[in-house]
Design a protein around this motif. Sequence first.
Motif, PDB file in Angstrom:
ATOM      1  N   VAL A   2       0.748  -1.266  -0.134  1.00 18.81           N
ATOM      2  CA  VAL A   2       0.000   0.106  -0.051  1.00 18.81           C
ATOM      3  C   VAL A   2       0.853   1.252   0.182  1.00 18.81           C
ATOM      4  O   VAL A   2       1.592   1.330   1.034  1.00 18.81           O
ATOM      5  CB  VAL A   2      -1.057   0.036   1.271  1.00 18.81           C
ATOM      6  N   LYS A   3       0.727   2.069  -0.878  1.00 18.13           N
ATOM      7  CA  LYS A   3       1.511   3.078  -1.077  1.00 18.13           C
ATOM      8  C   LYS A   3       0.967   4.422  -0.107  1.00 18.13           C
ATOM      9  O   LYS A   3       1.597   5.350   0.451  1.00 18.13           O
ATOM     10  CB  LYS A   3       1.720   3.547  -2.604  1.00 18.13           C
ATOM     11  N   LEU A   4      -0.548   4.459  -0.535  1.00 22.39           N
ATOM     12  CA  LEU A   4      -1.238   5.698   0.039  1.00 22.39           C
ATOM     13  C   LEU A   4      -2.616   5.165   0.892  1.00 22.39           C
ATOM     14  O   LEU A   4      -3.340   4.369   0.287  1.00 22.39           O
ATOM     15  CB  LEU A   4      -1.576   6.479  -1.012  1.00 22.39           C
ATOM     16  N   SER A   5      -2.591   5.527   2.046  1.00 23.57           N
ATOM     17  CA  SER A   5      -3.748   5.507   2.808  1.00 23.57           C
ATOM     18  C   SER A   5      -4.689   6.673   2.651  1.00 23.57           C
ATOM     19  O   SER A   5      -4.223   7.784   3.192  1.00 23.57           O
ATOM     20  CB  SER A   5      -3.675   5.037   4.156  1.00 23.57           C
ATOM     21  N   PHE A  37      -3.562   1.802  -3.354  1.00 17.91           N
ATOM     22  CA  PHE A  37      -4.226   2.911  -2.504  1.00 17.91           C
ATOM     23  C   PHE A  37      -5.457   2.214  -1.399  1.00 17.91           C
ATOM     24  O   PHE A  37      -5.927   0.851  -1.887  1.00 17.91           O
ATOM     25  CB  PHE A  37      -5.067   3.911  -3.269  1.00 17.91           C
ATOM     26  N   GLU A  38      -5.739   2.609  -0.207  1.00 13.48           N
ATOM     27  CA  GLU A  38      -6.728   2.004   0.464  1.00 13.48           C
ATOM     28  C   GLU A  38      -7.377   3.297   1.145  1.00 13.48           C
ATOM     29  O   GLU A  38      -6.862   4.400   1.206  1.00 13.48           O
ATOM     30  CB  GLU A  38      -6.084   1.276   1.787  1.00 13.48           C
ATOM     31  N   LEU A  39      -8.675   3.036   1.414  1.00 15.78           N
ATOM     32  CA  LEU A  39      -9.545   4.457   1.574  1.00 15.78           C
ATOM     33  C   LEU A  39     -10.120   3.752   3.161  1.00 15.78           C
ATOM     34  O   LEU A  39     -10.697   2.772   3.204  1.00 15.78           O
ATOM     35  CB  LEU A  39     -10.587   4.393   0.836  1.00 15.78           C
ATOM     36  N   ILE A  40      -9.716   4.649   4.184  1.00 13.82           N
ATOM     37  CA  ILE A  40     -10.235   4.454   5.498  1.00 13.82           C
ATOM     38  C   ILE A  40     -11.164   5.619   5.671  1.00 13.82           C
ATOM     39  O   ILE A  40     -10.955   6.774   5.739  1.00 13.82           O
ATOM     40  CB  ILE A  40      -9.126   4.482   6.351  1.00 13.82           C
ATOM     41  N   ILE A  41     -12.388   5.178   6.278  1.00 15.52           N
ATOM     42  CA  ILE A  41     -13.238   6.064   6.857  1.00 15.52           C
ATOM     43  C   ILE A  41     -13.674   5.823   8.431  1.00 15.52           C
ATOM     44  O   ILE A  41     -13.815   4.933   8.499  1.00 15.52           O
ATOM     45  CB  ILE A  41     -14.979   5.999   6.065  1.00 15.52           C
ATOM     46  N   HIS A  85      -5.169   2.402  11.842  1.00 14.23           N
ATOM     47  CA  HIS A  85      -5.733   1.566  11.064  1.00 14.23           C
ATOM     48  C   HIS A  85      -5.083   1.511   9.318  1.00 14.23           C
ATOM     49  O   HIS A  85      -5.602   0.607   8.729  1.00 14.23           O
ATOM     50  CB  HIS A  85      -7.223   1.515  10.907  1.00 14.23           C
ATOM     51  N   SER A  86      -4.336   2.405   9.271  1.00 13.09           N
ATOM     52  CA  SER A  86      -3.593   2.483   7.994  1.00 13.09           C
ATOM     53  C   SER A  86      -2.551   1.707   7.774  1.00 13.09           C
ATOM     54  O   SER A  86      -1.493   1.124   8.557  1.00 13.09           O
ATOM     55  CB  SER A  86      -3.263   4.021   7.674  1.00 13.09           C
ATOM     56  N   ASN A  87      -2.295   1.280   6.504  1.00 11.70           N
ATOM     57  CA  ASN A  87      -1.031   0.326   5.824  1.00 11.70           C
ATOM     58  C   ASN A  87      -0.159   1.306   5.098  1.00 11.70           C
ATOM     59  O   ASN A  87       0.869   0.522   4.697  1.00 11.70           O
ATOM     60  CB  ASN A  87      -1.494  -0.801   5.428  1.00 11.70           C
ATOM     61  N   GLY A  88      -0.694   2.119   4.613  1.00 12.66           N
ATOM     62  CA  GLY A  88       0.094   2.868   3.605  1.00 12.66           C
ATOM     63  C   GLY A  88       1.563   3.544   4.235  1.00 12.66           C
ATOM     64  O   GLY A  88       1.599   4.231   5.362  1.00 12.66           O
ATOM     65  N   LYS A  89       2.636   3.783   3.239  1.00 14.94           N
ATOM     66  CA  LYS A  89       3.575   4.803   3.832  1.00 14.94           C
ATOM     67  C   LYS A  89       3.258   6.251   3.730  1.00 14.94           C
ATOM     68  O   LYS A  89       3.977   6.918   4.537  1.00 14.94           O
ATOM     69  CB  LYS A  89       4.974   4.142   2.726  1.00 14.94           C
ATOM     70  N   LEU A  90       2.408   6.707   2.924  1.00 11.02           N
ATOM     71  CA  LEU A  90       1.739   8.014   2.744  1.00 11.02           C
ATOM     72  C   LEU A  90       0.422   7.946   3.266  1.00 11.02           C
ATOM     73  O   LEU A  90      -0.213   7.037   3.074  1.00 11.02           O
ATOM     74  CB  LEU A  90       2.036   8.615   1.399  1.00 11.02           C
ATOM     75  N   ILE A  91      -0.074   9.079   4.243  1.00 10.03           N
ATOM     76  CA  ILE A  91      -1.255   9.512   4.583  1.00 10.03           C
ATOM     77  C   ILE A  91      -1.781  10.585   3.840  1.00 10.03           C
ATOM     78  O   ILE A  91      -1.170  11.541   3.499  1.00 10.03           O
ATOM     79  CB  ILE A  91      -1.572   9.621   5.894  1.00 10.03           C
ATOM     80  N   LEU A  92      -3.010  10.320   3.283  1.00 10.68           N
ATOM     81  CA  LEU A  92      -3.860  11.527   2.703  1.00 10.68           C
ATOM     82  C   LEU A  92      -5.033  11.969   3.256  1.00 10.68           C
ATOM     83  O   LEU A  92      -6.066  10.921   3.577  1.00 10.68           O
ATOM     84  CB  LEU A  92      -3.945  11.502   1.327  1.00 10.68           C
ATOM     85  N   GLY A 174      -7.429  19.733   5.149  1.00  9.05           N
ATOM     86  CA  GLY A 174      -8.483  19.376   4.612  1.00  9.05           C
ATOM     87  C   GLY A 174      -8.020  18.672   3.171  1.00  9.05           C
ATOM     88  O   GLY A 174      -8.733  18.095   2.620  1.00  9.05           O
ATOM     89  N   PHE A 175      -6.695  18.641   2.999  1.00  7.71           N
ATOM     90  CA  PHE A 175      -6.137  18.156   1.657  1.00  7.71           C
ATOM     91  C   PHE A 175      -4.617  18.182   1.830  1.00  7.71           C
ATOM     92  O   PHE A 175      -3.903  18.979   1.294  1.00  7.71           O
ATOM     93  CB  PHE A 175      -6.692  18.816   0.379  1.00  7.71           C
ATOM     94  N   MET A 176      -4.269  17.228   2.577  1.00  4.68           N
ATOM     95  CA  MET A 176      -2.879  17.020   3.217  1.00  4.68           C
ATOM     96  C   MET A 176      -2.349  15.813   3.245  1.00  4.68           C
ATOM     97  O   MET A 176      -3.105  14.835   3.556  1.00  4.68           O
ATOM     98  CB  MET A 176      -2.847  17.668   4.705  1.00  4.68           C
ATOM     99  N   MET A 177      -1.003  15.654   2.389  1.00  7.26           N
ATOM    100  CA  MET A 177      -0.513  14.373   2.438  1.00  7.26           C
ATOM    101  C   MET A 177       0.638  14.103   3.174  1.00  7.26           C
ATOM    102  O   MET A 177       1.530  15.504   3.253  1.00  7.26           O
ATOM    103  CB  MET A 177      -0.059  13.992   0.712  1.00  7.26           C
ATOM    104  N   VAL A 178       1.114  13.265   4.048  1.00 10.48           N
ATOM    105  CA  VAL A 178       2.241  13.198   4.908  1.00 10.48           C
ATOM    106  C   VAL A 178       2.658  12.057   4.985  1.00 10.48           C
ATOM    107  O   VAL A 178       1.979  10.913   4.807  1.00 10.48           O
ATOM    108  CB  VAL A 178       1.531  13.659   6.366  1.00 10.48           C
ATOM    109  N   ARG A 179       4.095  11.954   5.295  1.00 12.42           N
ATOM    110  CA  ARG A 179       4.714  10.588   5.459  1.00 12.42           C
ATOM    111  C   ARG A 179       4.262   9.942   6.862  1.00 12.42           C
ATOM    112  O   ARG A 179       4.254  10.722   7.890  1.00 12.42           O
ATOM    113  CB  ARG A 179       5.902  10.796   5.390  1.00 12.42           C
TER     114      ARG A 179
END
Length: 301
Positions: A2-5, A37-41, A85-92, A174-179
Motif C-alpha cells: 500500500v502506497k497511500l492510505s 491505495f486504500e480508503l479508510i473512513i 488502521h492504515s497500512n500506507g507509507k503515505l497518508i492523505l 482538509g487536503f494534506m498528504m504526509v509521510r
Amino acid sequence: MVKLSIIILTYNSSHYIKECVASIFSFYSREMEKGEFELIIFDNASSDDTIEILKNIKDDYRDVKVFRNEKNLGFAGGMNKAVLHSNGKLILFINSDTVVNDRNIIRMVNLMEMDEKIGVLGGQMLDSKGIKELSAGRFYNLMNVFLLAVGFERIANVRFSPEKNEDVDFVSGGFMMVRKDVFISVGEFDENFFMYVEDMELCFNIKKSGFKIMFYPYAKIKHHKHGSSSRSFAVVNIYKGILYFYRKHKSRRSYFMVKSLLEVKASVAIFIGIITQNDYLKQTYRRSLEVLKHESFKVGL
C-alpha cells in the motif's frame, strides 16, 4: 504494498460522504484494486444517518474500511485513531465534504517518493464555484496576530494559495498528504486542538524536524463547505488554538502579548455587536473571552 492510505473523518456527514467516496473510486479504482491505495473512513460518533450511509458504502465498495468511535474525538483525535488502521507509507487526509476532480493525487505520491525531504504536501481546495480556497499559509507570528486583532487579516496574508510548487509553512488539513513515519515520529496531531490550528501545528513540528512543507496546486478537490462546525465554533476554536500554540511553542512573553491582542480584538467585536445589535458578534466573542480566561487559568494566573 500500500502506497497511500486515504483517510476521511465523518461527523454528521450524511449529505456528502457518498459523493466524496464515489469521486475517489471514479478516479482511483484501479489503484484500489491493485492494493496500492486504500480508503479508510472513521466516524466520530455521528448522530444523524451517516452510519447507515457508511454501511451502504461498505456494500458498494468492499475494500473500504469503516470504523466508528463512540465519542466525538474532534479532528485531531479522530484522525490519529484512523491512522492506527492504515497500512500506507503515505497518508492523505481529506475532508468528507469534498469531491476529487482528477488523478493528480498520483502525481503527489510520485513527488513524495522522489523527494524524501518533503514531509507534507498539500493540494488546492476549490469552493463550490471553482474559486480557489486559501489552502496554504504562514505561521502566526506576533505581527500577524496584531493585524488580526486590528482587523487587517487580509494584509497579514497568513493564508494564501501559490500558483506553482512552493515551500510554505503549513497546508490545510482538509487536503494534506504526509509521510506516516514522520507523522508518528513528531507525535501526530496534538489532541489538545479539538478542531482548527492542529494542521498548522503539525506542519510546525514536521518543519522543525528538518522536513519540507510543500504546496502542490495542480491537484485539486472541490470543497462544498458543508462542514461539521458553525462559524462561531470556528472563531472560538481558532482563538483557543492560537493561544495554545503560543503556550506550547513560544516564550511566556510572546504568549501574553498574543493573549492581550486577542482579548482586544474580542472586546472590540463585542462592543460593535452591542452597538449594532449583532447577536453573533456578542455571543461568539464573549465565548472567545471565556476561552482566553480559561487558558490563563492553565498557566496559573
